[in-house]
Design an enzyme around this catalytic site. Structure first.
Site, PDB file in Angstrom:
ATOM      1  N   GLU A  54       0.854  -1.194   0.000  1.00 39.23           N
ATOM      2  CA  GLU A  54       0.000   0.000   0.000  1.00 39.23           C
ATOM      3  C   GLU A  54       0.894   1.251   0.000  1.00 39.23           C
ATOM      4  OE1 GLU A  54      -2.359   0.323   3.613  1.00 39.23           O
ATOM      5  OE2 GLU A  54      -4.154   0.096   2.396  1.00 39.23           O
ATOM      6  N   ARG A 120      -4.294  -4.640  -0.048  1.00 37.13           N
ATOM      7  CA  ARG A 120      -5.620  -4.021  -0.204  1.00 37.13           C
ATOM      8  C   ARG A 120      -5.933  -3.765  -1.693  1.00 37.13           C
ATOM      9  NH1 ARG A 120      -4.982  -0.725   4.930  1.00 37.13           N
ATOM     10  NH2 ARG A 120      -5.879  -2.037   6.535  1.00 37.13           N
TER      11      ARG A 120
END
Ligand code: ATP
Ligand code: GNG
Length: 255
Positions: A54, A120
């Site tokens: 991320e 994610r």
């Protein structure tokens, strides 16, 4: 061919020169559950797997081509009503960029089953964070409608290029995530409360386990989920680490 006709079984030798289809998998879980730590283990496990972390540092220093203008992660935590919508536009754009990136060149000729793993995804952006912040009143009804409008539009436009073949869900109780978060000591997160992690935990459970979250993308409803117990110490305990990696390997072989 007529219905019911017996099909000959065709055995073809694997074509060594033909690259395997690249699988795309996201790694999901609560804040500080251990995603980045686990992602690095996956990255080091085999050259067939490539992990995109991320881009937190980009959120910590939003810049123009000339200068850094703000720490969006910090202002979002300090004034969520003002900054949550802005944060979700930026986080989702950065996730989209990551998911649209071509695979690392070493994956193309890896020889094994290549896998791109994303920490994610454009889906957790909407079904975990944006939804929770809307339910908490930090994103208002207009902002939520606008977010969903462009999110659906962009995901439909990019369709297969964003789709995932699998999801790995790292799961631990919110209290344990809070302890890990406090131990990590990221300055922007010092006021994160258990209550927020509990809400995010329920949101993960609803999406990935209970399947009760209303989803807007047909393919996403069918994506297989591997749930992993993240309460164990996969940072230091080699046996634990190897066991989790072998679960991941088995999961990938089913996709
Ligand atoms: N299995 C584990 N056992 C004990 N401590 C762990 C474990 N996994 C991670 N940690 C520790 O917990 C903290 C948070 O881990 P990490 O940064 O990997 O979480 P994350 O899920 O990527 O967080 P974020 O949601 O903020 O991206 C770190 O200090 C890390 O060293
Ligand atoms: N509001 C909000 N929306 C997101 O999509 C999102 N994704 C991550 N985060 C926060 C969690 C960690 O503090 C830190 C690193 O994961 O950033 C988010 N916060």
């Amino acid at each position: 061919m007529s219905r019911g006709a017996r099909q000959p079984r065709v055995h073809t030798a694997p074509d060594k020169d033909k690259p395997s289809r690249i699988l795309r998998v996201s790694l999901e879980g609560n804040i500080a559950v251990g995603k980045s730590t686990f992602a690095k283990l996956l990255n080091a496990a085999t050259k067939d797997w490539d992990v995109a972390l991320e881009p937190v540092s980009k959120w910590q220093s939003v810049d123009t081509s000339q200068e850094t203008v703000s720490n969006l992660l910090d202002i979002m935590y300090r004034d969520p009503q003002r900054w949550s919508y802005t944060f979700q536009t930026f986080s989702c754009m950065s996730r989209m960029r990551t998911q649209l990136q071509p695979p690392a060149t070493h994956l193309l000729g890896s020889g094994g089953q290549p896998v791109q793993v994303f920490e994610r995804s454009v889906y957790s952006d909407r079904y975990i964070f944006a939804l929770t912040l809307f339910e908490m009143g930090c994103i208002n009804a207009t902002e939520w409608a606008v977010y969903q409008n462009w999110h659906s539009f962009l995901l439909e436009q990019f369709a297969q290029r964003l789709e995932l073949e699998g999801i790995i869900y790292l799961k631990a109780p919110p209290q344990m995530c809070l302890e890990r978060l406090q131990r990590r000591g990221r300055d922007e997160e010092k006021d994160v409360k258990l209550d927020y992690l509990e809400k995010l935990h329920v949101q993960h459970e609803n999406w990935l386990v209970n399947k009760s979250t209303e989803l807007h993308f047909e393919q996403l409803k069918r994506v297989p989920v591997l749930e992993l117990d993240a309460t164990v110490d996969f940072e230091k305990d080699k046996e634990v680490k190897n066991n989790l990696i072998s679960q991941v390997r088995n999961f990938f072989s089913t996709l």
